[in-house]
Design an enzyme around this catalytic site. Structure first.
Site, PDB file in Angstrom:
ATOM      1  N   LYS A   1       0.848  -1.203   0.000  1.00 19.61           N
ATOM      2  CA  LYS A   1       0.000   0.000   0.000  1.00 19.61           C
ATOM      3  C   LYS A   1       0.878   1.245   0.000  1.00 19.61           C
ATOM      4  O   LYS A   1       1.887   1.301   0.716  1.00 19.61           O
ATOM      5  CB  LYS A   1      -0.911  -0.034   1.232  1.00 19.61           C
ATOM      6  CG  LYS A   1      -1.941   1.080   1.304  1.00 19.61           C
ATOM      7  CD  LYS A   1      -2.836   0.896   2.531  1.00 19.61           C
ATOM      8  CE  LYS A   1      -3.878   1.991   2.659  1.00 19.61           C
ATOM      9  NZ  LYS A   1      -4.721   1.851   3.871  1.00 19.61           N
TER      10      LYS A   1
ATOM     11  N   SER B   1      -9.758   1.986   3.074  1.00 23.44           N
ATOM     12  CA  SER B   1      -8.886   2.709   2.182  1.00 23.44           C
ATOM     13  C   SER B   1      -7.896   1.832   1.400  1.00 23.44           C
ATOM     14  O   SER B   1      -7.347   2.290   0.393  1.00 23.44           O
ATOM     15  CB  SER B   1      -8.097   3.740   2.989  1.00 23.44           C
ATOM     16  OG  SER B   1      -7.241   3.109   3.909  1.00 23.44           O
TER      17      SER B   1
ATOM     18  N   SER C   1      -9.742  -0.517   7.300  1.00 25.93           N
ATOM     19  CA  SER C   1      -9.248  -0.400   5.917  1.00 25.93           C
ATOM     20  C   SER C   1      -8.579  -1.623   5.321  1.00 25.93           C
ATOM     21  O   SER C   1      -8.289  -1.629   4.125  1.00 25.93           O
ATOM     22  CB  SER C   1      -8.284   0.770   5.817  1.00 25.93           C
ATOM     23  OG  SER C   1      -9.037   1.936   5.671  1.00 25.93           O
TER      24      SER C   1
HETATM   25  N1  GLN Z   1     -13.025   4.191   6.720  1.00 21.99           N
HETATM   26  C1  GLN Z   1     -12.306   4.594   7.876  1.00 21.99           C
HETATM   27  C2  GLN Z   1     -11.923   6.051   7.763  1.00 21.99           C
HETATM   28  O1  GLN Z   1     -12.231   6.646   6.807  1.00 21.99           O
HETATM   29  C3  GLN Z   1     -11.122   3.715   8.112  1.00 21.99           C
HETATM   30  C4  GLN Z   1      -9.926   4.075   7.344  1.00 21.99           C
HETATM   31  C5  GLN Z   1      -8.743   3.220   7.672  1.00 21.99           C
HETATM   32  O2  GLN Z   1      -8.853   2.185   8.325  1.00 21.99           O
HETATM   33  N2  GLN Z   1      -7.594   3.683   7.216  1.00 21.99           N
HETATM   34  O3  GLN Z   1     -11.323   6.615   8.621  1.00 21.99           O
END
Ligand code: GLN
Length: 496
Positions: free
Chosen positions: A76, A151, A175
């Site tokens: 990532k 994400s 995410s």
């Molecule tokens: N969807 C969550 C957020 O927007 C989690 C994001 C993540 O785990 N990086 O913060």
């Protein structure tokens, strides 16, 4: 299509394929799917081939090989890589080339993995759909009109598209697990501190965790083994010994294991029927494998999302203050004369650089976080959220005194259409309903494929375990995959 790391290792050790052949075919597959899926922000063509050549050479000379020798792995784009840009899918870091590798990247190299490229993500890991990337959206390989989740959408889509068998994602509030669920792959968020965050660009430091993504529990256990462990350069990394994760996979007899099914998760409004059914059917699978299923309540789970959406933006607003165009990140080149005049050139540089470099969602988080931490409001928001976090953690402690694992959904719905939630932040935040609890409590959790709905979209279940009990997640997950074939389902999008 070579989509199992175990298989790739076997082919090489039996002399049926070389690391160069495997890497070349992975790159070809990336190139064939990149335009439609857009899972990658950077493809490491030449360097990947030259590291594959080194692996083949080592094998030829009979030198010792690492546990992931010749296995293509995608990373990532929030993890620092010395030989590739690290952009966090943001214009702020569009030209950032780190001078060092993240601890997990170093570990991959030591294991002789082939780091094939960097994957697309929501900007600075803020989002649940990979639509906030400054490098274009990533599409779900099961249905190109839908999001892969986020994400880590690039990291799960690249596995689902058959380009690599394994990838690294990060999980601050879901995410890894949510996009794994949307893309029909297996993903694990380890215990906070199990895997080092050194070289991971911080979003919310008390929640962020790196973890493995692949098709099967067997494969992700291999990657988890390689990235886990103490890191002296990371003060939040845990000193505990790393168990032999693959040893956990030897038995699929769950007799004696107590699994709590989350009552609130199934009662709450807005949960798709297919998601609910997936969880209930999975409970039966676990029962047949010998586990005892008990209904469990986590009374403060209704505060998970509000608590997370105070703590995560608060930490983000502080972590992202370094990107001001002077210390780090994009620097505005042409200052607007009126701004320079009224603010002075330094402050005008900060303002304009941040205005240009960050996207809308990141700005929203910075504003929410700055507000929640500001004098006069911090007690009402940030301090309250910390208290709620303690209660949430307490619920888990009580639950885990009664059961060994918790079973529930990963997200309320399967993959949603691109564009459906991007203009409605609250709807987007509700995607995290079932995932943020594990981050707030610092415990490990796994997302497992659980079949498909009537539209052929992947369904998923989540298991959560007490801190440092990754072994238990892998053991139960492997037993589930031994009893079902859901992790063997593949999208047919590219097979015409
Ligand atoms: N969807 C969550 C957020 O927007 C989690 C994001 C993540 O785990 N990086 O913060």
């Amino acid at each position: 299509m070579l989509d199992s790391a175990q298989e790739i290792l076997k082919l090489q050790s039996q002399g049926e394929a070389t690391a160069v052949e495997i890497t070349t075919s992975a790159i070809e597959r990336i190139e064939a799917t990149q335009q439609s899926v857009n899972a990658f922000t950077h493809i490491n063509r030449e360097l990947a081939i030259s590291s594959a050549e080194k692996v083949d050479e080592k094998r030829r000379l009979g030198e010792p090989l690492g546990a992931l020798a010749g296995v293509p792995v995608a990373v990532k784009d929030v993890l620092c890589t010395q030989d590739m840009p690290t952009t966090c899918s943001s214009n702020m870091l569009r030209n950032f080339q780190p001078p060092y590798d993240a601890s997990v990247v170093e570990k991959l190299r030591k294991a002789d993995a082939i780091i094939i490229g960097k994957t697309n993500m929501d900007e600075f890991a803020m989002g649940a759909s990979t639509e906030t990337s400054a490098f274009g959206i990533t599409r779900n390989p099961w249905d190109l009109t839908r999001t892969p989740g986020g994400s880590s959408g690039g990291a799960t889509a690249c596995v689902a598209a058959g380009t690599v068998p394994l990838s690294l994602g990060t999980d601050t509030g879901g995410s890894i697990r949510q996009p794994a669920g949307f893309c029909g792959v297996t993903g694990l968020k380890p215990t906070y501190g199990r895997v080092s965050r050194y070289g991971l660009v911080a979003f919310a430091s008390s929640l962020d965790q790196v973890g493995p993504i692949g098709w099967s529990v067997e494969d992700i256990a291999l990657l988890l083994q390689c990235i886990s462990g103490y890191e002296p350069r990371d003060s939040t990394s845990l000193k505990h010994d790393v168990p032999d994760y693959r040893a956990a996979l030897e038995s699929s007899d769950l007799r004696g294991l107590k699994i709590g099914i989350l009552r609130e998760a199934l009662d709450v409004d807005g949960v798709d029927d297919a998601v609910r059914e997936g969880v209930m059917n999975s409970a039966k699978v676990f029962e047949q494998a010998g586990a005892e299923i008990i209904e469990i309540s986590l009374p403060h789970s209704k505060y998970w999302v509000p608590t997370y959406y105070v703590i995560a933006p608060s930490e983000a607003s502080s972590n992202l203050s370094r990107y001001d165009g002077a210390h780090y990140g994009h620097r505005a080149s042409d200052l607007q004369p009126e701004k320079a005049e009224s603010l002075g050139p330094l402050v005008a540089t900060y303002c304009q650089s941040r205005a240009e470099g960050f996207g809308a969602e990141v700005k929203r988080r910075i504003m929410v976080g700055t507000y929640a931490l500001s004098e006069g409001y911090a007690d009402q928001y940030y301090t309250q959220a910390l208290k709620a976090r303690r209660l949430i953690k307490g619920d888990y402690d009580v639950a885990f005194s009664q059961v060994d694992l918790l079973l529930g959904p990963v997200s309320p719905t399967p993959a949603f259409p691109i564009g459906e939630k991007i203009d409605d932040p609250l709807q987007m935040y509700l995607c995290d309903l079932f995932t943020v609890g594990a981050n707030l409590a610092g415990i490990p959790a796994i997302s497992l494929p659980a079949g498909t709905d009537h539209q052929g979209l992947p369904l998923a279940i989540q298991l959560q375990a007490p801190a440092l009990e990754e072994t238990r997640l892998l053991f139960a997950g492997a037993a589930y995959q031994a009893a079902t074939d859901f992790h063997k389902l593949r999208p047919d999008t590219f097979e015409s």
